[in-house]
Scaffold this motif. Structure first.
Motif, PDB file in Angstrom:
ATOM      1  N   LYS A  16       0.830  -1.201   0.000  1.00  0.00           N
ATOM      2  CA  LYS A  16       0.000   0.000   0.000  1.00  0.00           C
ATOM      3  C   LYS A  16       0.867   1.255   0.000  1.00  0.00           C
ATOM      4  O   LYS A  16       0.550   2.245  -0.656  1.00  0.00           O
ATOM      5  CB  LYS A  16      -0.920  -0.002   1.215  1.00  0.00           C
ATOM      6  N   LEU A  17       1.991   1.209   0.714  1.00  0.00           N
ATOM      7  CA  LEU A  17       2.892   2.355   0.727  1.00  0.00           C
ATOM      8  C   LEU A  17       3.460   2.603  -0.664  1.00  0.00           C
ATOM      9  O   LEU A  17       3.513   3.754  -1.127  1.00  0.00           O
ATOM     10  CB  LEU A  17       4.038   2.134   1.722  1.00  0.00           C
ATOM     11  N   LEU A  18       3.884   1.540  -1.341  1.00  0.00           N
ATOM     12  CA  LEU A  18       4.418   1.712  -2.698  1.00  0.00           C
ATOM     13  C   LEU A  18       3.367   2.305  -3.619  1.00  0.00           C
ATOM     14  O   LEU A  18       3.680   3.125  -4.491  1.00  0.00           O
ATOM     15  CB  LEU A  18       4.907   0.369  -3.255  1.00  0.00           C
ATOM     16  N   GLN A  19       2.107   1.924  -3.430  1.00  0.00           N
ATOM     17  CA  GLN A  19       1.035   2.498  -4.239  1.00  0.00           C
ATOM     18  C   GLN A  19       0.851   3.974  -3.925  1.00  0.00           C
ATOM     19  O   GLN A  19       0.578   4.780  -4.812  1.00  0.00           O
ATOM     20  CB  GLN A  19      -0.267   1.722  -4.003  1.00  0.00           C
ATOM     21  N   ARG A  20       1.007   4.346  -2.656  1.00  0.00           N
ATOM     22  CA  ARG A  20       0.943   5.756  -2.277  1.00  0.00           C
ATOM     23  C   ARG A  20       2.048   6.552  -2.975  1.00  0.00           C
ATOM     24  O   ARG A  20       1.855   7.708  -3.338  1.00  0.00           O
ATOM     25  CB  ARG A  20       1.095   5.912  -0.764  1.00  0.00           C
ATOM     26  N   LEU A  21       3.194   5.911  -3.131  1.00  0.00           N
ATOM     27  CA  LEU A  21       4.310   6.573  -3.803  1.00  0.00           C
ATOM     28  C   LEU A  21       4.078   6.693  -5.306  1.00  0.00           C
ATOM     29  O   LEU A  21       4.839   7.380  -5.993  1.00  0.00           O
ATOM     30  CB  LEU A  21       5.613   5.810  -3.546  1.00  0.00           C
ATOM     31  N   GLY A  22       3.059   6.015  -5.795  1.00  0.00           N
ATOM     32  CA  GLY A  22       2.754   6.074  -7.220  1.00  0.00           C
ATOM     33  C   GLY A  22       3.469   5.027  -8.038  1.00  0.00           C
ATOM     34  O   GLY A  22       3.456   5.077  -9.276  1.00  0.00           O
ATOM     35  N   LEU A  23       4.089   4.058  -7.366  1.00  0.00           N
ATOM     36  CA  LEU A  23       4.779   2.995  -8.091  1.00  0.00           C
ATOM     37  C   LEU A  23       3.786   1.924  -8.529  1.00  0.00           C
ATOM     38  O   LEU A  23       2.783   1.681  -7.840  1.00  0.00           O
ATOM     39  CB  LEU A  23       5.858   2.369  -7.204  1.00  0.00           C
ATOM     40  N   PRO A  24       4.014   1.284  -9.670  1.00  0.00           N
ATOM     41  CA  PRO A  24       3.095   0.253 -10.171  1.00  0.00           C
ATOM     42  C   PRO A  24       2.885  -0.873  -9.168  1.00  0.00           C
ATOM     43  O   PRO A  24       3.773  -1.191  -8.380  1.00  0.00           O
ATOM     44  CB  PRO A  24       3.789  -0.253 -11.443  1.00  0.00           C
ATOM     45  N   THR A  27       5.497  -3.623  -8.949  1.00  0.00           N
ATOM     46  CA  THR A  27       6.881  -3.217  -8.712  1.00  0.00           C
ATOM     47  C   THR A  27       7.614  -4.249  -7.868  1.00  0.00           C
ATOM     48  O   THR A  27       7.107  -4.697  -6.838  1.00  0.00           O
ATOM     49  CB  THR A  27       6.932  -1.856  -7.988  1.00  0.00           C
ATOM     50  N   GLU A  28       8.796  -4.648  -8.312  1.00  0.00           N
ATOM     51  CA  GLU A  28       9.594  -5.610  -7.572  1.00  0.00           C
ATOM     52  C   GLU A  28      10.630  -4.872  -6.732  1.00  0.00           C
ATOM     53  O   GLU A  28      11.440  -4.110  -7.260  1.00  0.00           O
ATOM     54  CB  GLU A  28      10.285  -6.582  -8.525  1.00  0.00           C
ATOM     55  N   VAL A  29      10.569  -5.089  -5.440  1.00  0.00           N
ATOM     56  CA  VAL A  29      11.539  -4.488  -4.530  1.00  0.00           C
ATOM     57  C   VAL A  29      12.021  -5.558  -3.561  1.00  0.00           C
ATOM     58  O   VAL A  29      11.444  -6.642  -3.480  1.00  0.00           O
ATOM     59  CB  VAL A  29      10.928  -3.318  -3.723  1.00  0.00           C
ATOM     60  N   ASP A  30      13.049  -5.233  -2.821  1.00  0.00           N
ATOM     61  CA  ASP A  30      13.505  -6.127  -1.755  1.00  0.00           C
ATOM     62  C   ASP A  30      12.623  -5.829  -0.543  1.00  0.00           C
ATOM     63  O   ASP A  30      12.853  -4.874   0.187  1.00  0.00           O
ATOM     64  CB  ASP A  30      14.984  -5.850  -1.440  1.00  0.00           C
ATOM     65  N   TRP A  31      11.589  -6.649  -0.353  1.00  0.00           N
ATOM     66  CA  TRP A  31      10.596  -6.387   0.681  1.00  0.00           C
ATOM     67  C   TRP A  31      11.198  -6.436   2.076  1.00  0.00           C
ATOM     68  O   TRP A  31      10.764  -5.698   2.971  1.00  0.00           O
ATOM     69  CB  TRP A  31       9.445  -7.392   0.570  1.00  0.00           C
ATOM     70  N   LYS A 138      17.364  -2.024  -6.732  1.00  0.00           N
ATOM     71  CA  LYS A 138      17.662  -1.993  -8.169  1.00  0.00           C
ATOM     72  C   LYS A 138      19.057  -1.471  -8.496  1.00  0.00           C
ATOM     73  O   LYS A 138      19.506  -1.559  -9.632  1.00  0.00           O
ATOM     74  CB  LYS A 138      16.632  -1.110  -8.886  1.00  0.00           C
ATOM     75  N   ARG A 139      19.713  -0.885  -7.477  1.00  0.00           N
ATOM     76  CA  ARG A 139      21.011  -0.220  -7.675  1.00  0.00           C
ATOM     77  C   ARG A 139      20.903   0.925  -8.680  1.00  0.00           C
ATOM     78  O   ARG A 139      21.866   1.274  -9.367  1.00  0.00           O
ATOM     79  CB  ARG A 139      22.081  -1.222  -8.133  1.00  0.00           C
ATOM     80  N   THR A 140      19.713   1.523  -8.767  1.00  0.00           N
ATOM     81  CA  THR A 140      19.479   2.712  -9.590  1.00  0.00           C
ATOM     82  C   THR A 140      18.484   3.592  -8.845  1.00  0.00           C
ATOM     83  O   THR A 140      17.955   3.215  -7.792  1.00  0.00           O
ATOM     84  CB  THR A 140      18.887   2.366 -10.970  1.00  0.00           C
ATOM     85  N   LEU A 141      18.200   4.756  -9.431  1.00  0.00           N
ATOM     86  CA  LEU A 141      17.251   5.683  -8.819  1.00  0.00           C
ATOM     87  C   LEU A 141      15.870   5.611  -9.472  1.00  0.00           C
ATOM     88  O   LEU A 141      15.017   6.456  -9.219  1.00  0.00           O
ATOM     89  CB  LEU A 141      17.782   7.125  -8.935  1.00  0.00           C
ATOM     90  N   LYS A 142      15.617   4.572 -10.272  1.00  0.00           N
ATOM     91  CA  LYS A 142      14.381   4.543 -11.049  1.00  0.00           C
ATOM     92  C   LYS A 142      13.133   4.279 -10.209  1.00  0.00           C
ATOM     93  O   LYS A 142      12.018   4.525 -10.677  1.00  0.00           O
ATOM     94  CB  LYS A 142      14.477   3.519 -12.174  1.00  0.00           C
ATOM     95  N   LEU A 143      13.298   3.806  -8.972  1.00  0.00           N
ATOM     96  CA  LEU A 143      12.144   3.653  -8.093  1.00  0.00           C
ATOM     97  C   LEU A 143      11.953   4.879  -7.194  1.00  0.00           C
ATOM     98  O   LEU A 143      11.027   4.917  -6.395  1.00  0.00           O
ATOM     99  CB  LEU A 143      12.312   2.414  -7.198  1.00  0.00           C
TER     100      LEU A 143
END
Length: 238
Positions: A16-24, A27-31, A138-143
């Motif tokens: 839900k937090l990732l959705q608040r951030l506007g991420l799809p 989205t795959e993250v290290d949970w 992701k080792r990038t800033l894309k998220l």
């Protein structure tokens, strides 16, 4: 995919937090890292956000530097330093965290929640830790950039429109460290011992035996900011 080691309720919270951030939604993250980023030391003395917050401090500076480079290519380096100091301050990061209700997702003891004086710092630390977890996923800033850039654009415009919001003390400190590997020294005098007097305190800022600037204010903090502003702008005009 979720981390099966996390309780289902916690997994849903983090999504839900990732959705608040506007991420799809997919989205795959290290949970496990995101969970750690939202765990206060008062909740778990060993598994908490302290180490991620350390990484996040560097991440947010990189995000801001990249953002300023892309959107204000003609700005002098002095203004870059001043803007960055304000944008990465605890006050600013806490406000962004509040915008996404980070306090709803932060695991924290009841005793820490009762400490209202530590709220801003707690939110700023959580913000940096979350940024670190997203970067390390992701080792990038894309998220990060897709949702943080809008805040940075709005805040940068506000700061540039109101120079009084710039943290000249922090900017001067960055400048002296970069050029002289030293911190400025502030010398304070109470010139008018009248409460509320706008010129109650006088501050001088010194470096290597030289007075760089002088300022007055109704508080020690205000006087130091005024002295830092005079010193910082004087150095940038050279």
């Amino acid at each position: 995919m979720f981390d099966s080691s996390l309780p289902p309720q916690r997994q849903r919270q983090l999504q839900k937090l990732l959705q608040r951030l506007g991420l799809p939604r997919d989205t795959e993250v290290d949970w496990s890292l995101l969970d750690l980023a939202l765990t206060h030391p008062s909740f778990d003395a060993e598994a908490n956000y302290d180490r991620l917050e350390f990484v996040g401090d560097a991440v947010v500076r990189m995000v801001v530097a990249e953002f300023l480079w892309e959107n204000y290519p003609e700005a002098p380096v002095g203004e870059f330093s001043s803007l960055r100091s304000e944008l990465v301050s605890d006050r600013t990061l806490a406000k962004i965290a509040e915008n996404y209700s980070f306090d709803r997702y932060l695991l924290v003891s009841s005793s820490a929640v009762g400490d209202k004086t530590g709220y801003t710092r707690r939110m700023a630390d959580a913000m940096e830790a979350v940024l670190a977890s997203l970067y390390l996923s992701k080792r990038t800033l894309k998220l990060i950039r897709p949702w943080l850039d809008d805040h940075l654009m709005r805040l940068t415009k506000e700061i540039r429109a109101d120079p009084a919001r710039k943290n000249y003390k922090a900017a001067l400190q960055e400048w002296t460290q970069a050029h002289y590997k030293a911190l400025p020294e502030y010398r304070i005098q109470e010139s008018r011992p009248i409460h509320g007097d706008p010129n109650r305190f006088t501050a001088e800022v010194w470096l290597h035996g030289h007075c760089l600037g002088k300022g007055q204010g109704r508080s020690i903090k205000a006087a130091e900011q005024a002295a830092a502003q005079e010193a910082f702008l004087a150095q940038q005009s050279r």
